[in-house]
Design a protein around this motif. Structure first.
Motif, mmCIF file in Angstrom:
data_model
loop_
_atom_site.group_PDB
_atom_site.id
_atom_site.type_symbol
_atom_site.label_atom_id
_atom_site.label_comp_id
_atom_site.label_asym_id
_atom_site.label_seq_id
_atom_site.Cartn_x
_atom_site.Cartn_y
_atom_site.Cartn_z
ATOM 1 N N ILE A 236 0.848 -1.190 0.000
ATOM 2 C CA ILE A 236 0.000 0.000 0.000
ATOM 3 C C ILE A 236 0.885 1.242 0.000
ATOM 4 O O ILE A 236 1.886 1.302 0.706
ATOM 5 C CB ILE A 236 -0.907 0.019 1.239
ATOM 6 C CG1 ILE A 236 -1.880 -1.159 1.225
ATOM 7 C CG2 ILE A 236 -1.676 1.338 1.341
ATOM 8 C CD1 ILE A 236 -2.658 -1.316 2.522
ATOM 9 N N ALA A 237 0.488 2.245 -0.778
ATOM 10 C CA ALA A 237 1.176 3.535 -0.767
ATOM 11 C C ALA A 237 0.179 4.620 -1.122
ATOM 12 O O ALA A 237 -0.724 4.404 -1.937
ATOM 13 C CB ALA A 237 2.350 3.544 -1.744
ATOM 14 N N LYS B 125 -0.179 -7.306 9.686
ATOM 15 C CA LYS B 125 0.202 -6.484 8.532
ATOM 16 C C LYS B 125 0.512 -5.056 8.991
ATOM 17 O O LYS B 125 -0.316 -4.401 9.617
ATOM 18 C CB LYS B 125 -0.938 -6.450 7.509
ATOM 19 C CG LYS B 125 -1.190 -7.787 6.846
ATOM 20 C CD LYS B 125 -0.071 -8.133 5.896
ATOM 21 C CE LYS B 125 0.425 -9.542 6.110
ATOM 22 N NZ LYS B 125 1.633 -9.865 5.345
ATOM 23 N N PRO B 126 1.703 -4.554 8.694
ATOM 24 C CA PRO B 126 2.099 -3.218 9.166
ATOM 25 C C PRO B 126 1.575 -2.100 8.274
ATOM 26 O O PRO B 126 1.265 -2.310 7.098
ATOM 27 C CB PRO B 126 3.624 -3.284 9.100
ATOM 28 C CG PRO B 126 3.908 -4.232 7.966
ATOM 29 C CD PRO B 126 2.797 -5.252 7.998
ATOM 30 N N LEU B 127 1.496 -0.908 8.846
ATOM 31 C CA LEU B 127 1.129 0.280 8.086
ATOM 32 C C LEU B 127 1.768 1.490 8.767
ATOM 33 O O LEU B 127 1.584 1.704 9.967
ATOM 34 C CB LEU B 127 -0.390 0.448 8.000
ATOM 35 C CG LEU B 127 -0.915 1.427 6.951
ATOM 36 C CD1 LEU B 127 -0.421 1.061 5.559
ATOM 37 C CD2 LEU B 127 -2.438 1.460 6.954
ATOM 38 N N TYR B 128 2.519 2.266 7.983
ATOM 39 C CA TYR B 128 3.279 3.407 8.499
ATOM 40 C C TYR B 128 2.759 4.702 7.886
ATOM 41 O O TYR B 128 2.160 4.700 6.811
ATOM 42 C CB TYR B 128 4.761 3.257 8.152
ATOM 43 C CG TYR B 128 5.397 1.987 8.657
ATOM 44 C CD1 TYR B 128 5.980 1.938 9.909
ATOM 45 C CD2 TYR B 128 5.428 0.840 7.854
ATOM 46 C CE1 TYR B 128 6.578 0.771 10.370
ATOM 47 C CE2 TYR B 128 6.028 -0.326 8.314
ATOM 48 C CZ TYR B 128 6.592 -0.353 9.572
ATOM 49 O OH TYR B 128 7.176 -1.510 10.025
ATOM 50 N N PHE C 241 0.803 17.485 3.659
ATOM 51 C CA PHE C 241 0.286 16.184 3.242
ATOM 52 C C PHE C 241 0.741 15.070 4.181
ATOM 53 O O PHE C 241 1.764 15.170 4.859
ATOM 54 C CB PHE C 241 0.628 15.859 1.785
ATOM 55 C CG PHE C 241 2.078 15.629 1.473
ATOM 56 C CD1 PHE C 241 2.803 16.568 0.762
ATOM 57 C CD2 PHE C 241 2.723 14.456 1.838
ATOM 58 C CE1 PHE C 241 4.135 16.357 0.445
ATOM 59 C CE2 PHE C 241 4.047 14.219 1.517
ATOM 60 C CZ PHE C 241 4.759 15.194 0.819
ATOM 61 N N LEU C 242 -0.080 14.018 4.206
ATOM 62 C CA LEU C 242 0.168 12.822 4.998
ATOM 63 C C LEU C 242 0.463 11.683 4.034
ATOM 64 O O LEU C 242 -0.358 11.362 3.170
ATOM 65 C CB LEU C 242 -1.056 12.485 5.855
ATOM 66 C CG LEU C 242 -0.918 11.261 6.760
ATOM 67 C CD1 LEU C 242 -0.262 11.660 8.078
ATOM 68 C CD2 LEU C 242 -2.290 10.646 7.047
ATOM 69 N N ALA C 243 1.627 11.071 4.176
ATOM 70 C CA ALA C 243 2.006 9.938 3.340
ATOM 71 C C ALA C 243 1.920 8.663 4.161
ATOM 72 O O ALA C 243 2.236 8.658 5.353
ATOM 73 C CB ALA C 243 3.417 10.127 2.794
ATOM 74 N N PHE C 244 1.519 7.569 3.531
ATOM 75 C CA PHE C 244 1.382 6.294 4.227
ATOM 76 C C PHE C 244 1.815 5.168 3.299
ATOM 77 O O PHE C 244 1.714 5.270 2.074
ATOM 78 C CB PHE C 244 -0.060 6.071 4.700
ATOM 79 C CG PHE C 244 -1.107 6.250 3.634
ATOM 80 C CD1 PHE C 244 -1.547 5.169 2.869
ATOM 81 C CD2 PHE C 244 -1.656 7.501 3.382
ATOM 82 C CE1 PHE C 244 -2.506 5.336 1.882
ATOM 83 C CE2 PHE C 244 -2.623 7.674 2.394
ATOM 84 C CZ PHE C 244 -3.047 6.587 1.645
ATOM 85 N N ALA C 245 2.307 4.065 3.904
ATOM 86 C CA ALA C 245 2.813 2.958 3.092
ATOM 87 C C ALA C 245 2.968 1.714 3.951
ATOM 88 O O ALA C 245 3.018 1.779 5.184
ATOM 89 C CB ALA C 245 4.148 3.323 2.447
#
Length: 651
Positions: free
Chosen positions: A4-5, A149-152, A159-163
């Protein structure tokens, strides 16, 4: 399974190329999803969402992600598996929802349409979710109940970035890679870092059973949506059952959990080791499927000792055995790869075993493998079992001792030995389900002076106290249940499962954990400790539940050194090499002389391989990601001056 990104603009756009950034983030997650990639852009690029897909269920184009609903105003990027997707698909179909795919991802979209933010309560499985509701301008980021399952995420400007992995953030989002001091303290104590922190300052991770909600015009909000053992009434019913009923229920729940995890449209196998839980998974798989189970064992030929050959175990269970042999020097030669894929150091030497298992699976066409991981949190066996019994005893001892120890009126300059005991009843390392790597006094002298200045007056057991405060009251005086709760909330999620995900997904392989079905975990947590602690070496309940499948283990056939520790000199040699070159020491993070002293102790007959491994991985990560320590600016400037002087001299 996927990577996920994404990036969401929180306020007004500053002209950032968020599409280009997300594409770069997605490319860095190719190993997690080698089969397909996709990108969604909301109107005005308010949100850009990407997905790298590892196709497991429904291999057709209908299951491509990001996945929309029928109207195209809800979009999903999803990593994991939903094991009850068939039941959800049926109930949602009756409610009028139409499906275009045959897999599990689409049920998440329609469950959100049907139940709103309560949709997470209806999902059973392992997952990290990024869901965008364009109607409400709402972003939902969520991590599954037990943290498989990790999520950062990180916030940079507006802006907010996630991956799914930190490396996708650090390589795409322009921020300085500073070391988070408090995270370092936790790592040295526990071998992992508790959420929301990571080892990178300004980069955060969701905890198990937690979500991050971003509503239109509002700040990001963290919400806990699940914790183990929250249903006290159900627990009371379970605690009233007999031991025989527990054995029968355990067998039923475990067989159901294994069956759920056999649903796949691609070939699968199982990882086999000498633990009872691992053999149990393979044995049940052999009963449920008609073809031989592909069982993979990873061994260090220098550390097998008196273990019974895994091939003998596999033959007795009816599985087709594949053995991977890896020497200590060969395993340690891949240290940079471990550090890069772990994203941040995780002090679990079994990372090497997970790496080589997943590599074999990928090379031999197996995209899925079932494992016995996590069973020891609620059904402890071997060293974990002994450790939990000791911690239960420690609690009773500490009850008496802490009554005599009064808190110090002000924070000490450095932790003292009795502070470790005083903190015990409040959740210190003596009571934790997470085994301590370095105690507070030992850690204090190991740190460099600059880092000691930053951490003065703080002790890592504060995180354990926080977990203690959230513990369900019905656990009461059940020491083993309390220890299991700590295992589930700390070591399991942030050490074992994080390591398993990163090492497996480095090769595009999905690892499934039947013992970590949330219904099974809640049931086992509710069983009284005295029922679970009869016996000396393994969990008696599990032994009885599978007695017709597997002969009972004996102490002399347990264990064996993890890969890389069978040859103590190999670990010491790798550590000595990094002592001479790592920036950890010149940046003031660790004291080089104390590390050298630790190495001498190891070589002089007081082996500390786990401690060396933790420091070795820390140094490799620090150098590989070019992290900045507390005095990095000064040392970086000095190194630059030296390089300039050399160039001038050469000219």
């Amino acid at each position: 399974m996927s990577g996920i990104a994404g990036i969401i603009t929180l306020k007004t756009s500053q002209g950032n190329d968020t599409v280009g950034l997300v594409e770069r983030m997605s490319n860095l997650l190719h190993h997690r999803g080698p089969d397909d990639c996709g990108l969604y852009r909301s109107p005005g690029d308010k949100l850009v969402l990407a997905n790298r897909r590892l196709a497991i269920l429904d291999l057709s184009d209908d299951a491509q992600m990001p996945m929309p609903n029928e109207r195209g105003d809800i979009w999903l990027s999803f990593n994991g598996e939903i094991y009850n997707f068939r039941e959800l698909r049926h109930s949602l179909g009756l409610a009028g929802h139409a499906f275009r795919s045959a897999g599990d991802s689409e049920v998440i979209v329609h469950a959100y349409e049907q139940y709103g933010l309560d949709f997470l309560q209806h999902l059973r499985g392992m997952f990290a979710i990024a869901l965008w509701d364009d109607r409400l301008g709402r972003l939902v980021l969520a991590r599954d109940r037990l943290g498989k399952k990790p999520l950062y995420y990180t916030q940079h400007g507006d802006f907010l970035a996630f991956a799914s992995e930190i490396k996708a953030l650090t390589a795409a989002v322009p921020f300085r890679r500073r070391l988070e001091p408090w995270a370092l303290s936790q790592y040295l104590s526990y071998g992992f870092v508790m959420p929301p922190l990571t080892m990178f300052e300004g980069v955060y991770k969701l905890a198990a059973g937690e979500a991050l909600i971003v509503e239109r015009g509002g700040p990001p909000e963290r919400r806990t949506w699940w914790r183990p053992g929250r249903d006290g009434r159900k627990a009371a019913i379970i605690r009233g059952l007999t031991a025989d009923q527990h054995v029968a229920n355990l067998r039923t729940l475990l067989e159901s959990s294994v069956a759920d995890r056999l649903v796949s449209d691609v070939p699968f196998g199982a990882l086999l080791d000498d633990r009872l839980a691992s053999r149990c998974v393979v044995a049940i798989m052999c009963r449920l499927i008609s073809r031989p189970v592909e069982a993979i064992g990873v061994l260090d030929p220098q550390a097998q000792g008196h273990e019974p050959p895994l091939r003998v175990i596999a033959r007795r269970l009816g599985a087709r055995y594949h053995e991977v042999t890896v020497t200590a020097s060969q395993a340690l030669g891949y240290l940079p790869d471990y550090a890069r894929h772990l994203d941040e150091p995780i002090g679990d030497s079994h990372a090497m075993r997970s790496w080589w298992s997943a590599r074999f699976c990928r090379d031999n066409g197996l995209s899925v493998a079932l494992v016995g991981e996590g069973a020891e949190a609620t059904l402890p066996e071997g060293p974990a079992y002994v450790g939990l019994r000791r911690r239960a005893l420690a609690r009773r001892v500490l009850e008496r001792m802490t009554a005599r120890l009064r808190p110090s009126p002000k924070p000490p300059e450095a932790p003292r030995p009795h502070d470790h005991l005083r903190g015990g009843w409040a959740g210190s390392n003596a009571f934790l389900g997470a085994e301590t790597v370095f105690g507070e006094p030992e850690k204090w002298v190991l740190l460099g002076q600059a880092m000691r200045d930053l951490l003065r007056g703080r002790a890592a057991h504060a995180e354990a106290s926080r977990v203690l405060g959230e513990m369900p009251t019905w656990l009461g005086e059940d020491s083993l249940a309390c220890a299991s709760y700590f295992e589930l909330r700390m070591r399991l999620a942030e050490k074992q499962l994080m390591r398993l995900d990163k090492m497996a997904m480095a090769h595009g392989v999905e690892m499934r954990c039947p013992f970590l079905d949330d219904q099974l975990v809640d049931y086992l947590l509710a069983i009284p400790g005295e029922v679970r602690t009869v016996g000396r070496w393994s969990s008696p309940l599990l032994s009885q539940a599978v007695s017709d499948l597997i002969p009972p283990p004996s102490p002399k056939t347990q264990g064996g050194a993890p890969i890389g520790f069978g040859d103590a000199s190999a670990v010491a040699g790798a550590f000595e090499e990094i002592l001479g070159k790592s920036r950890l020491f010149e940046d003031g993070v660790l004291d080089q002389r104390r590390c050298q002293h630790l190495l001498r102790e190891h070589r002089e007959g007081r082996p500390v391989p786990e401690k060396l491994w933790n420091l070795l991985l820390l140094a490799e990560w620090y150098d590989l990601f070019w992290v900045e320590g507390p005095v990095a600016e000064t040392t970086t400037a000095a190194r630059g001056a030296i390089r300039l002087g050399r160039r001038q001299a050469a000219g």
